[in-house]
Design a protein around this motif. Sequence first.
Motif, PDB file in Angstrom:
ATOM      1  N   LEU A  74       0.746  -1.163   0.151  1.00 36.02           N
ATOM      2  CA  LEU A  74      -0.004  -0.030   0.012  1.00 36.02           C
ATOM      3  C   LEU A  74       0.833   1.028  -0.086  1.00 36.02           C
ATOM      4  O   LEU A  74       0.471   2.282  -0.615  1.00 36.02           O
ATOM      5  CB  LEU A  74      -0.842  -0.118   1.194  1.00 36.02           C
ATOM      6  N   SER A  75       1.938   1.145   0.614  1.00 32.23           N
ATOM      7  CA  SER A  75       3.029   2.347   0.720  1.00 32.23           C
ATOM      8  C   SER A  75       3.627   2.753  -0.683  1.00 32.23           C
ATOM      9  O   SER A  75       3.574   3.678  -1.073  1.00 32.23           O
ATOM     10  CB  SER A  75       4.316   1.972   1.427  1.00 32.23           C
ATOM     11  N   ASP A  76       3.550   1.476  -1.616  1.00 34.65           N
ATOM     12  CA  ASP A  76       4.017   1.933  -3.046  1.00 34.65           C
ATOM     13  C   ASP A  76       2.724   2.859  -3.855  1.00 34.65           C
ATOM     14  O   ASP A  76       3.318   3.611  -4.610  1.00 34.65           O
ATOM     15  CB  ASP A  76       4.422   0.795  -3.677  1.00 34.65           C
ATOM     16  N   LEU A  77       1.490   2.334  -3.429  1.00 31.63           N
ATOM     17  CA  LEU A  77       0.421   3.125  -4.145  1.00 31.63           C
ATOM     18  C   LEU A  77       0.462   4.520  -3.464  1.00 31.63           C
ATOM     19  O   LEU A  77       0.120   5.373  -4.408  1.00 31.63           O
ATOM     20  CB  LEU A  77      -0.932   2.408  -3.698  1.00 31.63           C
ATOM     21  N   ALA A  78       0.579   4.505  -2.169  1.00 35.65           N
ATOM     22  CA  ALA A  78       0.768   5.861  -1.467  1.00 35.65           C
ATOM     23  C   ALA A  78       1.655   6.854  -2.304  1.00 35.65           C
ATOM     24  O   ALA A  78       1.245   7.976  -2.625  1.00 35.65           O
ATOM     25  CB  ALA A  78       1.119   5.806  -0.247  1.00 35.65           C
ATOM     26  N   ALA A  79       2.792   6.238  -2.514  1.00 37.06           N
ATOM     27  CA  ALA A  79       3.885   7.157  -3.071  1.00 37.06           C
ATOM     28  C   ALA A  79       3.547   7.474  -4.546  1.00 37.06           C
ATOM     29  O   ALA A  79       4.046   8.615  -4.938  1.00 37.06           O
ATOM     30  CB  ALA A  79       4.933   6.023  -3.359  1.00 37.06           C
ATOM     31  N   CYS A  80       2.526   6.891  -5.227  1.00 33.56           N
ATOM     32  CA  CYS A  80       2.217   7.206  -6.434  1.00 33.56           C
ATOM     33  C   CYS A  80       0.886   8.020  -6.348  1.00 33.56           C
ATOM     34  O   CYS A  80       0.241   8.449  -7.555  1.00 33.56           O
ATOM     35  CB  CYS A  80       2.043   6.080  -7.586  1.00 33.56           C
ATOM     36  N   THR A  82      -2.195   6.777  -5.403  1.00 34.72           N
ATOM     37  CA  THR A  82      -3.138   6.266  -6.026  1.00 34.72           C
ATOM     38  C   THR A  82      -3.953   5.540  -4.979  1.00 34.72           C
ATOM     39  O   THR A  82      -3.735   5.230  -3.819  1.00 34.72           O
ATOM     40  CB  THR A  82      -2.596   5.042  -7.030  1.00 34.72           C
ATOM     41  N   LYS A  83      -5.337   5.632  -5.127  1.00 36.37           N
ATOM     42  CA  LYS A  83      -6.237   4.980  -4.260  1.00 36.37           C
ATOM     43  C   LYS A  83      -6.365   3.395  -4.330  1.00 36.37           C
ATOM     44  O   LYS A  83      -6.597   2.963  -5.363  1.00 36.37           O
ATOM     45  CB  LYS A  83      -7.629   5.383  -4.646  1.00 36.37           C
ATOM     46  N   ALA A 198       2.473   2.134   8.978  1.00 29.07           N
ATOM     47  CA  ALA A 198       1.251   2.866   8.361  1.00 29.07           C
ATOM     48  C   ALA A 198       1.514   3.372   7.130  1.00 29.07           C
ATOM     49  O   ALA A 198       2.289   4.441   7.068  1.00 29.07           O
ATOM     50  CB  ALA A 198       0.709   3.969   9.465  1.00 29.07           C
ATOM     51  N   PRO A 199       1.037   2.630   6.105  1.00 29.44           N
ATOM     52  CA  PRO A 199       1.149   3.193   4.608  1.00 29.44           C
ATOM     53  C   PRO A 199       0.239   4.611   4.625  1.00 29.44           C
ATOM     54  O   PRO A 199      -0.660   4.826   5.120  1.00 29.44           O
ATOM     55  CB  PRO A 199       0.552   2.227   3.796  1.00 29.44           C
ATOM     56  N   ARG A 200       1.249   5.626   4.128  1.00 32.30           N
ATOM     57  CA  ARG A 200       0.624   7.090   4.065  1.00 32.30           C
ATOM     58  C   ARG A 200      -0.080   7.158   2.806  1.00 32.30           C
ATOM     59  O   ARG A 200       0.013   8.275   1.879  1.00 32.30           O
ATOM     60  CB  ARG A 200       1.786   7.848   3.951  1.00 32.30           C
ATOM     61  N   VAL A 201      -1.300   6.139   2.835  1.00 25.87           N
ATOM     62  CA  VAL A 201      -2.097   6.444   1.576  1.00 25.87           C
ATOM     63  C   VAL A 201      -2.835   7.704   1.551  1.00 25.87           C
ATOM     64  O   VAL A 201      -2.877   8.521   0.441  1.00 25.87           O
ATOM     65  CB  VAL A 201      -3.351   5.501   1.656  1.00 25.87           C
ATOM     66  N   ALA A 202      -3.281   8.377   2.524  1.00 25.89           N
ATOM     67  CA  ALA A 202      -4.165   9.600   2.609  1.00 25.89           C
ATOM     68  C   ALA A 202      -3.296  10.750   2.259  1.00 25.89           C
ATOM     69  O   ALA A 202      -3.541  11.456   1.611  1.00 25.89           O
ATOM     70  CB  ALA A 202      -4.768   9.834   4.138  1.00 25.89           C
ATOM     71  N   LEU A 203      -2.072  10.774   2.525  1.00 26.94           N
ATOM     72  CA  LEU A 203      -1.267  12.002   2.276  1.00 26.94           C
ATOM     73  C   LEU A 203      -0.845  11.888   0.596  1.00 26.94           C
ATOM     74  O   LEU A 203      -0.838  12.879   0.081  1.00 26.94           O
ATOM     75  CB  LEU A 203       0.093  11.749   2.998  1.00 26.94           C
ATOM     76  N   GLY A 204      -0.573  10.838   0.249  1.00 30.28           N
ATOM     77  CA  GLY A 204      -0.409  10.233  -1.017  1.00 30.28           C
ATOM     78  C   GLY A 204      -1.463  10.954  -1.823  1.00 30.28           C
ATOM     79  O   GLY A 204      -1.167  11.869  -3.037  1.00 30.28           O
ATOM     80  N   LEU A 205      -2.806  10.531  -1.587  1.00 29.23           N
ATOM     81  CA  LEU A 205      -3.822  11.200  -2.196  1.00 29.23           C
ATOM     82  C   LEU A 205      -3.953  12.800  -2.126  1.00 29.23           C
ATOM     83  O   LEU A 205      -4.314  13.445  -3.232  1.00 29.23           O
ATOM     84  CB  LEU A 205      -5.404  10.377  -1.758  1.00 29.23           C
ATOM     85  N   ALA A 206      -3.661  13.315  -1.071  1.00 22.91           N
ATOM     86  CA  ALA A 206      -3.654  14.638  -0.863  1.00 22.91           C
ATOM     87  C   ALA A 206      -2.606  15.506  -1.710  1.00 22.91           C
ATOM     88  O   ALA A 206      -2.713  16.599  -1.928  1.00 22.91           O
ATOM     89  CB  ALA A 206      -3.772  15.071   0.568  1.00 22.91           C
ATOM     90  N   LEU A 207      -1.563  14.757  -1.875  1.00 20.96           N
ATOM     91  CA  LEU A 207      -0.395  15.283  -2.486  1.00 20.96           C
ATOM     92  C   LEU A 207      -0.558  15.387  -4.140  1.00 20.96           C
ATOM     93  O   LEU A 207       0.221  16.113  -4.787  1.00 20.96           O
ATOM     94  CB  LEU A 207       0.882  14.756  -2.244  1.00 20.96           C
ATOM     95  N   ARG A 208      -1.666  14.944  -4.797  1.00 19.05           N
ATOM     96  CA  ARG A 208      -2.007  14.919  -6.228  1.00 19.05           C
ATOM     97  C   ARG A 208      -2.062  16.200  -6.384  1.00 19.05           C
ATOM     98  O   ARG A 208      -2.835  17.041  -5.919  1.00 19.05           O
ATOM     99  CB  ARG A 208      -3.091  13.891  -6.712  1.00 19.05           C
ATOM    100  N   GLN A 299      -2.244  18.453   6.982  1.00 20.32           N
ATOM    101  CA  GLN A 299      -3.534  18.523   7.619  1.00 20.32           C
ATOM    102  C   GLN A 299      -4.528  17.701   7.184  1.00 20.32           C
ATOM    103  O   GLN A 299      -5.083  17.084   8.026  1.00 20.32           O
ATOM    104  CB  GLN A 299      -3.701  20.112   7.707  1.00 20.32           C
ATOM    105  N   THR A 300      -5.053  17.863   6.161  1.00 23.64           N
ATOM    106  CA  THR A 300      -6.203  16.916   5.637  1.00 23.64           C
ATOM    107  C   THR A 300      -5.931  15.470   5.922  1.00 23.64           C
ATOM    108  O   THR A 300      -6.913  14.866   6.378  1.00 23.64           O
ATOM    109  CB  THR A 300      -6.398  17.107   4.133  1.00 23.64           C
ATOM    110  N   SER A 301      -4.855  14.918   5.599  1.00 24.32           N
ATOM    111  CA  SER A 301      -4.393  13.578   5.849  1.00 24.32           C
ATOM    112  C   SER A 301      -3.879  13.113   7.396  1.00 24.32           C
ATOM    113  O   SER A 301      -3.738  12.058   7.542  1.00 24.32           O
ATOM    114  CB  SER A 301      -3.464  13.262   4.966  1.00 24.32           C
TER     115      SER A 301
END
Length: 338
Positions: A74-80, A82-83, A198-208, A299-301
């Motif tokens: 999931l961390s790799d998805l976060a880095a890109c 992606t949801k 903890a994979p940073r999925v929410a941050l990755g999405l917020a950084l798009r 903040q959002t994430s």
Amino acid sequence: MALGEFELIERFFKRPARPAASGVALGVGDDCALLQPAPGTQVAISCDMLVEGRHFFPDVDPVSLGHKALAVNLSDLAACGTKPLAFTLALALPEANEAWLDGFSRGLFALADAHRCELIGGDTTQGPRNICITVFGEVPVLEGRSLALLRSGAEAGDDIYVSGTVGDARLALDALNGRLDVPAAVLAQARLRLELPAPRVALGLALRGVASAAIDVSDGLLGDLGHVLKASNCGATIDTSIAIELLAACHPSGNAHAADRLQLSHAQRLGYVLAGGDDYELLFTAPSTLRAAVQAAAQTSGTPVTRIGRIEAEPGLRLVDAHGKPVSGRFASFDHFA
Ligand SMILES: [Mg+2]
């Protein structure tokens, strides 16, 4: 295995019928699963394998292992950016130990459910313990342009950020391997970073649309930054006086006393931060004009981020102190992490 393959899957990996997750047209049960990404999106795919003895201790808590096996993917998805949509699991086990399978599947599904990421297929076989997960994620394409965050987008003048804290997973590993003396209270916290990242999925999405490049820290901060610099064809300067504060073991919550007993030299502390690895934080760059947007994304994430340096046109990686002076010895101090 005493427990047959089909019975094993039935008992530990088949779940009661539930509404299909978004993006999954057909889950487990046929020869193939079918993904149905939303119109105007791309599917992101990543695969990671964990091998006993190399990536985890044989006696590690199976609940943690189930969590980590999916978390690193999931961390790799976060880095890109992606949801998560779905994942497959290929599992080799020396024996069908029911208590182990129960713990592993609980850890795995707890994280999968937290990210609404569906298990859509896989395979099991007898063999040395080995866990291979492939994850699928979704990322929008706007006006023909993918919103995926890549390693190649950093530009001279961009700020460099890292999320959360780094270095503690490696510190815990060294302590568990008997290479470092760490007070029990500090080790307990650092061990969580090693075993339950903890994979940073929410941050990755917020950084798009905000970050210019991103990668997750799996091999060590400088090593992973090196991948970004190479892909983006640029260099960087890192302020070590800021980076060194990112080792959480030196600031354990509610236990300043224990931190005092953690005897680390300046070089060791910096070494853990810059070359530790297994952190699964996001390392990303963003134009300096977007500092407010980066803070808003953090903040959002609900994810803290720290600005640790700057991208430059001149190739190479430079470490400086608080006054901008080069840190002597550069990588010499970190060689023992190689
Ligand atoms: Mg990665």
